[in-house]
Design a protein around this motif. Structure first.
Motif, PDB file in Angstrom:
ATOM      1  N   SER A   9       0.790  -1.251  -0.011  1.00  0.00           N
ATOM      2  CA  SER A   9       0.077  -0.007  -0.029  1.00  0.00           C
ATOM      3  C   SER A   9       0.656   1.314  -0.130  1.00  0.00           C
ATOM      4  CB  SER A   9      -0.952  -0.084   1.086  1.00  0.00           C
ATOM      5  OG  SER A   9      -0.247   0.145   2.305  1.00  0.00           O
ATOM      6  N   THR A  13       0.657   4.089  -3.002  1.00  0.00           N
ATOM      7  CA  THR A  13       0.428   5.218  -2.466  1.00  0.00           C
ATOM      8  C   THR A  13       1.816   6.200  -2.855  1.00  0.00           C
ATOM      9  OG1 THR A  13      -0.768   4.533  -0.433  1.00  0.00           O
ATOM     10  CG2 THR A  13      -0.231   7.130  -0.618  1.00  0.00           C
ATOM     11  N   SER A  14       2.794   5.913  -2.760  1.00  0.00           N
ATOM     12  CA  SER A  14       3.894   6.925  -3.073  1.00  0.00           C
ATOM     13  C   SER A  14       4.140   6.937  -4.501  1.00  0.00           C
ATOM     14  CB  SER A  14       5.329   5.939  -2.478  1.00  0.00           C
ATOM     15  OG  SER A  14       5.369   6.162  -1.233  1.00  0.00           O
ATOM     16  N   GLY A  17       1.470   9.320  -5.850  1.00  0.00           N
ATOM     17  CA  GLY A  17       1.664  10.684  -5.510  1.00  0.00           C
ATOM     18  C   GLY A  17       2.644  11.090  -6.384  1.00  0.00           C
ATOM     19  N   CYS A  55       8.864  11.221  -3.139  1.00  0.00           N
ATOM     20  CA  CYS A  55       7.772  10.433  -3.350  1.00  0.00           C
ATOM     21  C   CYS A  55       8.580   9.064  -3.916  1.00  0.00           C
ATOM     22  CB  CYS A  55       6.818  10.820  -4.289  1.00  0.00           C
ATOM     23  SG  CYS A  55       5.321  11.892  -4.012  1.00  0.00           S
TER      24      CYS A  55
END
Length: 186
Positions: A9, A13-14, A17, A55
């Motif tokens: 996850s 998510t990174s 982003g 990120c």
């Protein structure tokens, strides 16, 4: 297996982003930023490159964690199936040298962290003294060159196809920024 959901996850998510930042940067481009930055607005493209690089770094942190859990599971399975006599330990894998995959991601993260400070210094120096738009363009190139380090880490001399161009981005921006800054002192 459930423990790998956290790093997965984090990776998603990174990277999401980073993709969002790339999309915003692509939409706004670097036109109109050819001069040295003189206002906070001029630093927007540089800020976006900086956010994308952070990120990317966090995505690699999560890949590092995922690799440790995956390698531990793989080695534990081999041990249970009697394919090896050595019982693996998560600590040994994560902080030792029991896995080439772990070494590759550790070096990828370590090398990125080692280069992040010179990169950011040269990026902001170039934007301040030479060209904000030029700094953003070179910054995106730097991220691209860093992005495939893990894939060429185990390929011998091909590793230099990632490191050398990235180092050149840093040295070019830093050298040009210093040259222009010193010229302004006269």
């Amino acid at each position: 297996m459930k423990i790998v959901l956290l790093p997965i996850s984090g990776i998603i998510t990174s990277l999401a982003g980073m993709a969002a930042v790339v999309a915003v940067a692509w939409k706004h481009g670097t036109a109109g930023y050819d001069a040295p930055a003189s206002t906070s607005k001029d630093y927007v493209p540089i800020f976006l490159v900086s956010v994308a690089s952070v990120c990317f770094l966090y995505a690699l942190f999560y890949v590092q964690s995922y690799t440790a859990f995956s390698e531990f599971a793989r080695m534990s399975k081999e041990y249970k199936e009697k394919k090896t006599d050595k019982k693996p330990s998560l600590v040994g894998i994560k902080y030792g040298s029991e896995s080439m995959a772990m070494l590759a991601i550790d070096r990828t993260v370590g090398n990125l962290m080692e280069q992040m400070i010179p990169f950011l210094l040269s990026l902001f120096g170039y934007a301040t003294f030479v060209s904000a738009g030029g700094a953003a363009k070179i910054g995106w190139l730097w991220i691209f060159f860093r992005s495939y380090y893990i894939f060429v880490f185990k390929k011998g001399i091909l590793l230099f196809s990632s490191t050398m161009p990235a180092y050149c981005c840093i040295w070019f921006m830093l050298g040009r920024a210093v040259y222009v800054a010193v010229a302004k002192m006269d």
